[in-house]
Design a protein around this motif. Structure first.
Motif, PDB file in Angstrom:
ATOM      1  N   LEU A 129     -20.748  55.319   0.876  1.00  0.00           N
ATOM      2  CA  LEU A 129     -20.444  53.803   0.565  1.00  0.00           C
ATOM      3  C   LEU A 129     -20.327  53.317  -0.654  1.00  0.00           C
ATOM      4  CD1 LEU A 129     -22.517  52.700   3.736  1.00  0.00           C
ATOM      5  CD2 LEU A 129     -20.046  52.780   3.627  1.00  0.00           C
ATOM      6  N   LEU A 130     -21.592  53.921  -1.554  1.00  0.00           N
ATOM      7  CA  LEU A 130     -21.812  53.505  -2.912  1.00  0.00           C
ATOM      8  C   LEU A 130     -20.396  53.880  -3.611  1.00  0.00           C
ATOM      9  CD1 LEU A 130     -25.452  54.022  -3.947  1.00  0.00           C
ATOM     10  CD2 LEU A 130     -24.185  51.878  -3.700  1.00  0.00           C
ATOM     11  N   ILE A 131     -20.125  55.046  -3.614  1.00  0.00           N
ATOM     12  CA  ILE A 131     -19.090  55.645  -4.406  1.00  0.00           C
ATOM     13  C   ILE A 131     -17.782  55.028  -4.041  1.00  0.00           C
ATOM     14  CG2 ILE A 131     -17.618  57.480  -4.972  1.00  0.00           C
ATOM     15  CD1 ILE A 131     -20.235  59.311  -4.396  1.00  0.00           C
ATOM     16  N   LYS A 132     -17.358  54.514  -2.847  1.00  0.00           N
ATOM     17  CA  LYS A 132     -16.311  53.797  -2.483  1.00  0.00           C
ATOM     18  C   LYS A 132     -16.203  52.316  -2.865  1.00  0.00           C
ATOM     19  CE  LYS A 132     -15.222  56.719   1.610  1.00  0.00           C
ATOM     20  NZ  LYS A 132     -15.220  56.825   3.151  1.00  0.00           N
ATOM     21  N   GLY A 133     -17.459  51.973  -3.172  1.00  0.00           N
ATOM     22  CA  GLY A 133     -17.622  50.530  -3.665  1.00  0.00           C
ATOM     23  C   GLY A 133     -17.690  49.460  -2.523  1.00  0.00           C
ATOM     24  N   THR A 134     -17.718  50.082  -1.260  1.00  0.00           N
ATOM     25  CA  THR A 134     -17.880  49.499   0.214  1.00  0.00           C
ATOM     26  C   THR A 134     -19.107  48.359   0.239  1.00  0.00           C
ATOM     27  OG1 THR A 134     -16.588  51.179   1.189  1.00  0.00           O
ATOM     28  CG2 THR A 134     -17.675  49.436   2.696  1.00  0.00           C
ATOM     29  N   LEU A 135     -20.304  49.165  -0.075  1.00  0.00           N
ATOM     30  CA  LEU A 135     -21.435  48.563  -0.167  1.00  0.00           C
ATOM     31  C   LEU A 135     -21.447  47.101  -1.096  1.00  0.00           C
ATOM     32  CD1 LEU A 135     -24.799  50.868   0.415  1.00  0.00           C
ATOM     33  CD2 LEU A 135     -23.868  49.102   1.792  1.00  0.00           C
ATOM     34  N   PHE A 136     -20.792  47.337  -2.459  1.00  0.00           N
ATOM     35  CA  PHE A 136     -20.873  46.170  -3.321  1.00  0.00           C
ATOM     36  C   PHE A 136     -19.860  45.219  -2.769  1.00  0.00           C
ATOM     37  CE2 PHE A 136     -21.578  50.199  -6.008  1.00  0.00           C
ATOM     38  CZ  PHE A 136     -22.855  49.860  -6.324  1.00  0.00           C
ATOM     39  N   VAL A 137     -19.000  45.403  -2.247  1.00  0.00           N
ATOM     40  CA  VAL A 137     -18.142  44.445  -1.688  1.00  0.00           C
ATOM     41  C   VAL A 137     -18.729  43.737  -0.579  1.00  0.00           C
ATOM     42  CG1 VAL A 137     -15.885  43.815  -0.527  1.00  0.00           C
ATOM     43  CG2 VAL A 137     -15.959  45.607  -2.275  1.00  0.00           C
ATOM     44  N   ALA A 138     -19.735  44.284   0.313  1.00  0.00           N
ATOM     45  CA  ALA A 138     -20.191  43.890   1.401  1.00  0.00           C
ATOM     46  C   ALA A 138     -21.309  42.925   0.905  1.00  0.00           C
ATOM     47  CB  ALA A 138     -20.766  45.005   2.192  1.00  0.00           C
ATOM     48  N   TYR A 139     -22.147  43.454  -0.017  1.00  0.00           N
ATOM     49  CA  TYR A 139     -23.198  42.681  -0.614  1.00  0.00           C
ATOM     50  C   TYR A 139     -22.818  41.307  -1.231  1.00  0.00           C
ATOM     51  CZ  TYR A 139     -27.152  45.298   1.369  1.00  0.00           C
ATOM     52  OH  TYR A 139     -28.097  45.846   2.035  1.00  0.00           O
ATOM     53  N   PHE A 140     -21.564  41.208  -1.803  1.00  0.00           N
ATOM     54  CA  PHE A 140     -21.073  40.078  -2.495  1.00  0.00           C
ATOM     55  C   PHE A 140     -20.972  39.161  -1.475  1.00  0.00           C
ATOM     56  CE2 PHE A 140     -17.375  37.424  -3.991  1.00  0.00           C
ATOM     57  CZ  PHE A 140     -17.952  37.144  -4.918  1.00  0.00           C
ATOM     58  N   GLU A 141     -20.581  39.347  -0.048  1.00  0.00           N
ATOM     59  CA  GLU A 141     -20.602  38.422   0.931  1.00  0.00           C
ATOM     60  C   GLU A 141     -21.880  38.090   1.597  1.00  0.00           C
ATOM     61  OE1 GLU A 141     -17.742  36.765   2.012  1.00  0.00           O
ATOM     62  OE2 GLU A 141     -16.547  37.911   0.578  1.00  0.00           O
TER      63      GLU A 141
ATOM     64  N   LEU B 170     -24.754  38.262   0.139  1.00  0.00           N
ATOM     65  CA  LEU B 170     -25.883  37.580  -0.637  1.00  0.00           C
ATOM     66  C   LEU B 170     -25.587  36.258  -0.770  1.00  0.00           C
ATOM     67  CD1 LEU B 170     -26.212  40.217  -3.425  1.00  0.00           C
ATOM     68  CD2 LEU B 170     -27.970  39.822  -1.791  1.00  0.00           C
ATOM     69  N   LYS B 171     -24.297  35.759  -0.597  1.00  0.00           N
ATOM     70  CA  LYS B 171     -23.956  34.099  -0.821  1.00  0.00           C
ATOM     71  C   LYS B 171     -24.765  33.297   0.034  1.00  0.00           C
ATOM     72  CE  LYS B 171     -19.096  35.058  -1.868  1.00  0.00           C
ATOM     73  NZ  LYS B 171     -17.548  34.695  -1.310  1.00  0.00           N
ATOM     74  N   PRO B 172     -24.819  33.656   1.403  1.00  0.00           N
ATOM     75  CA  PRO B 172     -25.498  32.804   2.337  1.00  0.00           C
ATOM     76  C   PRO B 172     -27.194  33.063   2.250  1.00  0.00           C
ATOM     77  CG  PRO B 172     -24.628  34.369   3.615  1.00  0.00           C
ATOM     78  CD  PRO B 172     -23.891  34.436   2.395  1.00  0.00           C
ATOM     79  N   LEU B 173     -27.484  34.163   1.784  1.00  0.00           N
ATOM     80  CA  LEU B 173     -29.093  34.743   1.593  1.00  0.00           C
ATOM     81  C   LEU B 173     -29.646  33.928   0.333  1.00  0.00           C
ATOM     82  CD1 LEU B 173     -31.480  36.501   2.208  1.00  0.00           C
ATOM     83  CD2 LEU B 173     -30.309  38.070   0.849  1.00  0.00           C
ATOM     84  N   VAL B 174     -28.808  34.240  -0.849  1.00  0.00           N
ATOM     85  CA  VAL B 174     -29.404  33.535  -2.115  1.00  0.00           C
ATOM     86  C   VAL B 174     -29.304  31.943  -2.020  1.00  0.00           C
ATOM     87  CG1 VAL B 174     -28.740  33.215  -4.564  1.00  0.00           C
ATOM     88  CG2 VAL B 174     -28.714  35.339  -3.530  1.00  0.00           C
ATOM     89  N   VAL B 175     -28.433  31.520  -1.373  1.00  0.00           N
ATOM     90  CA  VAL B 175     -28.366  30.049  -1.083  1.00  0.00           C
ATOM     91  C   VAL B 175     -29.394  29.725  -0.258  1.00  0.00           C
ATOM     92  CG1 VAL B 175     -27.117  28.114  -0.474  1.00  0.00           C
ATOM     93  CG2 VAL B 175     -25.700  29.621  -1.917  1.00  0.00           C
ATOM     94  N   GLY B 176     -29.514  30.157   0.721  1.00  0.00           N
ATOM     95  CA  GLY B 176     -30.461  29.706   1.755  1.00  0.00           C
ATOM     96  C   GLY B 176     -31.929  29.893   1.198  1.00  0.00           C
ATOM     97  N   VAL B 177     -32.337  31.128   0.550  1.00  0.00           N
ATOM     98  CA  VAL B 177     -33.683  31.331  -0.078  1.00  0.00           C
ATOM     99  C   VAL B 177     -33.935  30.489  -0.897  1.00  0.00           C
ATOM    100  CG1 VAL B 177     -35.116  33.252  -1.364  1.00  0.00           C
ATOM    101  CG2 VAL B 177     -33.722  33.806   0.791  1.00  0.00           C
TER     102      VAL B 177
ATOM    103  N   PRO C 292     -18.452  38.797  11.861  1.00  0.00           N
ATOM    104  CA  PRO C 292     -18.874  40.154  11.241  1.00  0.00           C
ATOM    105  C   PRO C 292     -18.189  40.131   9.736  1.00  0.00           C
ATOM    106  CG  PRO C 292     -17.071  40.336  12.872  1.00  0.00           C
ATOM    107  CD  PRO C 292     -17.486  39.084  12.990  1.00  0.00           C
ATOM    108  N   THR C 293     -19.033  39.915   8.804  1.00  0.00           N
ATOM    109  CA  THR C 293     -18.769  40.142   7.327  1.00  0.00           C
ATOM    110  C   THR C 293     -19.972  40.898   6.694  1.00  0.00           C
ATOM    111  OG1 THR C 293     -19.551  37.731   6.936  1.00  0.00           O
ATOM    112  CG2 THR C 293     -17.365  37.872   7.393  1.00  0.00           C
ATOM    113  N   GLY C 294     -19.416  41.184   5.332  1.00  0.00           N
ATOM    114  CA  GLY C 294     -20.557  41.733   4.478  1.00  0.00           C
ATOM    115  C   GLY C 294     -20.894  42.989   5.293  1.00  0.00           C
ATOM    116  N   VAL C 295     -22.507  43.158   5.069  1.00  0.00           N
ATOM    117  CA  VAL C 295     -23.384  44.461   5.803  1.00  0.00           C
ATOM    118  C   VAL C 295     -23.151  44.366   7.151  1.00  0.00           C
ATOM    119  CG1 VAL C 295     -25.571  45.336   5.759  1.00  0.00           C
ATOM    120  CG2 VAL C 295     -24.724  44.524   3.575  1.00  0.00           C
ATOM    121  N   GLY C 296     -22.977  43.207   7.756  1.00  0.00           N
ATOM    122  CA  GLY C 296     -23.319  43.108   9.527  1.00  0.00           C
ATOM    123  C   GLY C 296     -21.710  43.816   9.658  1.00  0.00           C
ATOM    124  N   ASP C 297     -20.840  43.364   8.767  1.00  0.00           N
ATOM    125  CA  ASP C 297     -19.375  44.169   9.356  1.00  0.00           C
ATOM    126  C   ASP C 297     -19.564  45.652   9.194  1.00  0.00           C
ATOM    127  OD1 ASP C 297     -16.747  44.206  10.174  1.00  0.00           O
ATOM    128  OD2 ASP C 297     -15.992  44.465   7.633  1.00  0.00           O
TER     129      ASP C 297
END
Length: 271
Positions: free
Chosen positions: A62-74, A76-83, A215-220
Motif C-alpha cells: 500500500l505504501l509503494i503504490k501510494g494508496t495509503l498516502f492518497v487515503a490519508y490525504f482524505e 486527515l482533513k476532518p481529523l486535523v480540522v476537528g482536533v 467510504p473515503t480515505g482509510v475507511g474506503d
C-alpha cells in the motif's frame, strides 16, 4: 575530587541503564504482541485473520503504490480540522468551566451528554443536517474529541492549588498572569492528558465517519478490502491508523515537554 567524578559517572551510568532498560522492555512487549499475532494467524484463529508477516507485506504494498498516502490525504482533513477546533475551543471552554461556577453549571452537562451519547445513533442525524461532506465528518470528530478535552481541562483548572493562586494575588499578579503563569502550568499534565485522549478519540471518530457516512480515505481501504476478502490489506490499513495515532501522541508529549520546560510545571492536585 575523584570521588565526585566517580559518583557522577555512577549516577550517569545508572540513568542510562534505566533508559535502555525501558526501551528493552518496550521492544520485548512489542515482540510478544507481534509474535502472538503471527502464531494466531498461522493456527489460524480465523480465515479472516492474517499473519503479521502477511499484514506487513500488504502494508508495504500500500505504501509503494501510494494508496495509503492518497487515503490519508482524505482522512486527515476532518481529523486535523476537528482536533484543532477541539483543542483550542475545548481548552478555552474548559478554562471557563474551571474558573467560573456559573459556566460549570451551564456547560458541563452539555459535554457530559456528548461524551455519553451513542455516536452511531447520532450519525444519521448529522447526515440529515450537514449532508455527507466534510462538515458532517468534522462534526463526528468534534463529538468524539471535544468532551474529553473540555472536561479534563475544567477539572484540572478547578483543582489548581488555591495557595498558589493566593500567592500570585498577594504579589499583585493580574488575572492574565494568574491564568498563564500559575493555573495553566499547574494544570498542564491533566490538560495534555485530555489532549492525548481527545486525539485518540478523534482518530476513532474520523475512521467511524468514513465507515458510516461515506467510504473515503482509510475507511474506503478497509471497506473495499473486506468486500473482496483482502484481509491483509484491511488489517494493514487498521495498523496504519494505530501507528499514526501513536506518532500524534508522541508529538503531543514532546510539545508538552518543550512548552513547560523549566516553568515549574506541576500537577494540579499537588498541595
Amino acid at each position: 575530587m575523584s570521588l565526585l567524578v566517580n559518583f557522577h559517572i555512577s549516577i550517569t551510568g545508572k540513568l542510562l541503564m534505566m533508559r535502555y532498560r525501558s526501551y528493552l522492555i518496550t521492544f520485548l512487549s512489542i515482540c510478544i504482541v507481534f509474535g502472538a499475532w503471527e502464531i494466531a494467524g498461522r493456527i489460524p484463529v480465523s480465515y479472516a485473520f492474517p499473519t503479521f508477516t502477511e499484514t506487513i507485506a500488504a502494508f508495504w504494498a500500500l505504501l509503494i503504490k501510494g494508496t495509503l498516502f492518497v487515503a490519508y490525504f482524505e482522512t486527515l482533513k476532518p481529523l486535523v480540522v476537528g482536533v484543532l477546533i477541539s483543542a483550542f475551543v475545548g481548552i478555552g471552554i474548559g478554562l471557563a468551566i474551571g474558573l467560573s461556577r456559573m459556566s460549570d453549571w451551564l456547560l458541563s452537562p452539555i459535554f457530559v451528554v456528548m461524551q455519553t451519547a451513542p455516536l452511531a445513533a447520532l450519525i444519521p442525524l448529522l447526515i440529515m443536517i450537514y449532508g455527507i461532506g466534510l462538515t458532517s465528518k468534522v462534526a463526528v470528530v468534534l463529538i468524539m474529541a471535544m468532551p474529553v478535552i473540555v472536561l479534563n481541562t475544567g477539572s484540572a483548572v478547578s483543582n489548581t492549588p488555591a495557595s498558589m493562586v493566593e500567592m500570585a494575588r498577594s504579589f499583585q499578579g493580574s488575572k492574565r498572569d494568574i491564568i498563564f503563569k500559575i493555573i495553566l502550568p499547574a494544570a498542564s499534565p491533566i490538560i495534555f492528558a485530555g489532549l492525548r485522549l481527545g486525539v485518540s478519540a478523534g482518530f476513532i471518530g474520523a475512521v467511524l465517519a468514513e465507515l458510516k457516512i461515506t467510504p473515503t480515505g482509510v475507511g474506503d481501504i478497509i471497506t473495499f478490502s473486506r468486500s473482496i476478502a483482502d484481509y491483509p490489506s484491511m488489517y494493514a490499513a487498521i495498523m496504519s491508523i494505530i501507528l499514526l495515532a501513536v506518532i500524534f501522541l508522541q508529538v503531543l508529549e514532546r510539545m508538552e515537554i518543550l512548552l513547560f520546560k523549566g516553568r515549574g510545571r506541576g500537577h494540579a492536585s499537588e498541595e
